[in-house]
Design an enzyme around this catalytic site. Structure first.
Site, PDB file in Angstrom:
ATOM      1  N   ASN A   1       1.256  -6.488   4.080  1.00 43.40           N
ATOM      2  CA  ASN A   1       1.274  -5.482   2.374  1.00 43.40           C
ATOM      3  C   ASN A   1       0.516  -4.715   2.199  1.00 43.40           C
ATOM      4  O   ASN A   1      -0.774  -5.478   2.468  1.00 43.40           O
ATOM      5  CB  ASN A   1       1.242  -7.231   2.094  1.00 43.40           C
ATOM      6  CG  ASN A   1       1.145  -7.858   1.106  1.00 43.40           C
ATOM      7  OD1 ASN A   1       1.721  -6.821   0.369  1.00 43.40           O
ATOM      8  ND2 ASN A   1       1.025  -9.222   0.912  1.00 43.40           N
ATOM      9  N   TRP A   2       0.355  -4.490   1.703  1.00 48.62           N
ATOM     10  CA  TRP A   2      -0.928  -3.277   1.196  1.00 48.62           C
ATOM     11  C   TRP A   2      -1.367  -3.348  -0.238  1.00 48.62           C
ATOM     12  O   TRP A   2      -1.841  -3.002  -0.768  1.00 48.62           O
ATOM     13  CB  TRP A   2      -0.157  -1.719   0.801  1.00 48.62           C
ATOM     14  CG  TRP A   2       0.493  -0.817   1.989  1.00 48.62           C
ATOM     15  CD1 TRP A   2       0.596  -1.411   3.018  1.00 48.62           C
ATOM     16  CD2 TRP A   2       0.489   0.534   1.936  1.00 48.62           C
ATOM     17  NE1 TRP A   2       1.885  -0.148   4.335  1.00 48.62           N
ATOM     18  CE2 TRP A   2       0.510   1.022   3.358  1.00 48.62           C
ATOM     19  CE3 TRP A   2       0.454   1.552   1.541  1.00 48.62           C
ATOM     20  CZ2 TRP A   2       1.583   1.690   3.484  1.00 48.62           C
ATOM     21  CZ3 TRP A   2       1.121   2.633   1.434  1.00 48.62           C
ATOM     22  CH2 TRP A   2       1.813   3.552   3.060  1.00 48.62           C
ATOM     23  N   LYS A   3      -0.695  -4.832  -0.748  1.00 48.13           N
ATOM     24  CA  LYS A   3      -1.162  -4.877  -2.078  1.00 48.13           C
ATOM     25  C   LYS A   3      -0.694  -3.488  -3.340  1.00 48.13           C
ATOM     26  O   LYS A   3      -0.808  -2.711  -3.488  1.00 48.13           O
ATOM     27  CB  LYS A   3      -2.378  -5.811  -2.062  1.00 48.13           C
ATOM     28  CG  LYS A   3      -1.837  -6.961  -0.767  1.00 48.13           C
ATOM     29  CD  LYS A   3      -3.207  -7.694  -0.453  1.00 48.13           C
ATOM     30  CE  LYS A   3      -2.859  -9.506   0.388  1.00 48.13           C
ATOM     31  NZ  LYS A   3      -3.038 -10.424   0.542  1.00 48.13           N
TER      32      LYS A   3
ATOM     33  N   HIS B   1       5.145 -14.471  -2.874  1.00 47.74           N
ATOM     34  CA  HIS B   1       3.199 -13.986  -2.450  1.00 47.74           C
ATOM     35  C   HIS B   1       2.123 -15.453  -2.799  1.00 47.74           C
ATOM     36  O   HIS B   1       3.076 -15.299  -4.436  1.00 47.74           O
ATOM     37  CB  HIS B   1       3.475 -12.861  -2.298  1.00 47.74           C
ATOM     38  CG  HIS B   1       1.900 -12.304  -1.567  1.00 47.74           C
ATOM     39  ND1 HIS B   1       0.748 -13.029  -1.702  1.00 47.74           N
ATOM     40  CD2 HIS B   1       1.443 -12.219   0.140  1.00 47.74           C
ATOM     41  CE1 HIS B   1      -0.625 -12.813  -1.031  1.00 47.74           C
ATOM     42  NE2 HIS B   1       0.308 -12.060  -0.378  1.00 47.74           N
TER      43      HIS B   1
ATOM     44  N   GLU C   1       1.639 -18.412   5.074  1.00 50.83           N
ATOM     45  CA  GLU C   1       0.789 -17.946   4.899  1.00 50.83           C
ATOM     46  C   GLU C   1       0.157 -18.621   4.468  1.00 50.83           C
ATOM     47  O   GLU C   1       0.267 -19.307   2.470  1.00 50.83           O
ATOM     48  CB  GLU C   1       0.791 -16.519   3.802  1.00 50.83           C
ATOM     49  CG  GLU C   1       1.413 -15.614   4.474  1.00 50.83           C
ATOM     50  CD  GLU C   1       1.108 -14.492   3.914  1.00 50.83           C
ATOM     51  OE1 GLU C   1       0.647 -13.935   4.564  1.00 50.83           O
ATOM     52  OE2 GLU C   1       1.444 -14.157   2.287  1.00 50.83           O
TER      53      GLU C   1
ATOM     54  N   SER D   1      -5.620 -12.857   6.812  1.00 53.88           N
ATOM     55  CA  SER D   1      -6.324 -12.530   7.915  1.00 53.88           C
ATOM     56  C   SER D   1      -6.153 -12.372   9.674  1.00 53.88           C
ATOM     57  O   SER D   1      -6.430 -12.426  10.419  1.00 53.88           O
ATOM     58  CB  SER D   1      -7.266 -13.610   8.152  1.00 53.88           C
ATOM     59  OG  SER D   1      -8.906 -13.058   6.349  1.00 53.88           O
TER      60      SER D   1
ATOM     61  N   GLY E   1      -2.797  -7.644   5.653  1.00 53.57           N
ATOM     62  CA  GLY E   1      -2.678  -7.135   3.644  1.00 53.57           C
ATOM     63  C   GLY E   1      -3.813  -7.029   5.188  1.00 53.57           C
ATOM     64  O   GLY E   1      -3.594  -5.121   4.878  1.00 53.57           O
ATOM     65  N   GLY E   2      -5.382  -7.303   4.975  1.00 49.16           N
ATOM     66  CA  GLY E   2      -6.318  -5.843   4.211  1.00 49.16           C
ATOM     67  C   GLY E   2      -6.320  -5.081   5.979  1.00 49.16           C
ATOM     68  O   GLY E   2      -6.239  -4.092   5.632  1.00 49.16           O
TER      69      GLY E   2
ATOM     70  N   GLY F   1      -6.740 -13.262   3.179  1.00 51.67           N
ATOM     71  CA  GLY F   1      -8.287 -12.607   2.579  1.00 51.67           C
ATOM     72  C   GLY F   1      -9.228 -13.133   2.704  1.00 51.67           C
ATOM     73  O   GLY F   1     -10.425 -12.539   1.825  1.00 51.67           O
TER      74      GLY F   1
ATOM     75  N   GLU G   1      -0.041 -14.927  -3.847  1.00 51.37           N
ATOM     76  CA  GLU G   1      -1.210 -14.268  -5.212  1.00 51.37           C
ATOM     77  C   GLU G   1       0.037 -14.443  -6.815  1.00 51.37           C
ATOM     78  O   GLU G   1      -0.422 -14.065  -7.426  1.00 51.37           O
ATOM     79  CB  GLU G   1      -1.570 -12.966  -5.302  1.00 51.37           C
ATOM     80  CG  GLU G   1      -2.820 -12.604  -3.962  1.00 51.37           C
ATOM     81  CD  GLU G   1      -2.588 -11.574  -3.191  1.00 51.37           C
ATOM     82  OE1 GLU G   1      -2.129 -10.401  -2.877  1.00 51.37           O
ATOM     83  OE2 GLU G   1      -3.670 -11.419  -2.418  1.00 51.37           O
TER      84      GLU G   1
HETATM   85  P1  PGA Z   1      -5.086 -10.900   4.843  1.00 49.56           P
HETATM   86  O1  PGA Z   1      -3.676 -10.629   3.467  1.00 49.56           O
HETATM   87  O2  PGA Z   1      -4.252 -10.238   6.277  1.00 49.56           O
HETATM   88  O3  PGA Z   1      -5.719  -9.600   3.533  1.00 49.56           O
HETATM   89  O4  PGA Z   1      -5.458 -11.658   4.583  1.00 49.56           O
HETATM   90  C1  PGA Z   1      -1.873 -11.520   4.057  1.00 49.56           C
HETATM   91  C2  PGA Z   1      -1.161 -11.214   3.136  1.00 49.56           C
HETATM   92  O5  PGA Z   1      -1.493 -11.606   2.100  1.00 49.56           O
HETATM   93  O6  PGA Z   1      -0.249 -10.734   3.428  1.00 49.56           O
END
Ligand code: PGA
Length: 252
Positions: free
Chosen positions: A9-11, A96, A168, A214, A235-236, A174, A98
């Protein structure tokens, strides 16, 4: 045997030129390798069309990070399931945390989005998870049950079979603080049991449940070695090809 899925997930990262370069790095990294793990990348909307072209003929699938539930019309700034399909998306991340917290998406909105995705043959990666406060107040299972009950309301078992669930925990996203493998396994098992009670053992045995929050090359193997964890939503660590592919290799 459930297949493992690792999705990136590149966000809101990577403009078009940097998307092109990350895709090319990922393709180089995996060239000649035959993974059993399904790889999905979810770049921002502005890169989807190009990504769709660049991924043709590869074993990497394309996903979007969000969509709106209406088909078309006066919804400034929104993108429909059909539009995502038309640029080669096969998956879409829905619900998600977010989106839930920053953009106020409710279980009901997410339910409508899942419905629209399914109607257009897009496979939802349906995200659920509790906040830190909810975990500390021992509400984790209650929250997960609510998100599943309302998020999946009205769907047949056949429809739910096409979904991927991503657990999640919000406090792990994050933050660099992943759930421990046993904390994650406990919730994954709870989700599977819930699916069995609500639907069938066939569904609960076969549905893919990814962990997200994470995930890094250093913790991926142990997380994905748990019985009920079928991959990762990253994500990251997906913003660099080497760490992303290390997670794919951990899934293998
Ligand atoms: P993260 O994000 O790996 O940066 O914690 C995961 C996600 O939000 O899908």
């Amino acid at each position: 045997m459930r297949k493992k899925i690792v999705a990136g997930n590149w966000k809101m990262n990577k403009d078009l030129p940097s998307s092109i370069s990350l895709i090319s790095d990922i393709k180089n990294e995996i060239a000649g390798k035959n993974y059993n793990t399904k790889i999905i990348i979810c770049p921002p909307a502005t890169s989807l069309e190009t990504a769709g072209v660049l991924l043709k003929g590869t074993n990497i699938s394309l996903g979007a990070q969000n969509m709106y539930f209406e088909e078309s019309g006066a919804y400034t700034g929104e993108i429909s399931a059909k539009m995502l399909k038309s640029v080669g998306c096969q998956y879409v991340i829905l619900g998600h945390s977010e989106r839930r917290t920053i953009f106020n998406e409710t279980d009901e909105i997410i339910n409508l989005k899942i419905k629209a995705a399914l109607k257009n043959n897009l496979k939802p990666i349906f995200c659920i998870g509790e906040t830190l406060e909810e975990r500390e107040n021992e509400k984790t299972f209650q929250v997960i049950e609510r998100q599943i009950t309302y998020g999946l309301k009205g769907f047949t078992e056949l429809e739910i079979e096409t979904l991927v669930i991503a657990y999640e925990p919000v406090w792990a996203i994050g933050t660099g603080r992943n759930a421990t493998p046993s904390q994650a396994q406990e919730v994954h098992k709870f989700i599977r049991n819930l699916l069995q009670i609500k639907y069938s053992s066939n569904l609960s045995d076969n549905l893919i449940i990814q962990y997200g929050g994470s995930v890094k090359p250093e913790n991926a193997r142990e997380l994905m070695a748990q019985n009920d964890i079928d991959g990762a939503l990253v994500g990251g660590a997906c913003l660099q090809s080497d760490s992303f592919i290390k997670i794919v290799e951990a899934a293998e």
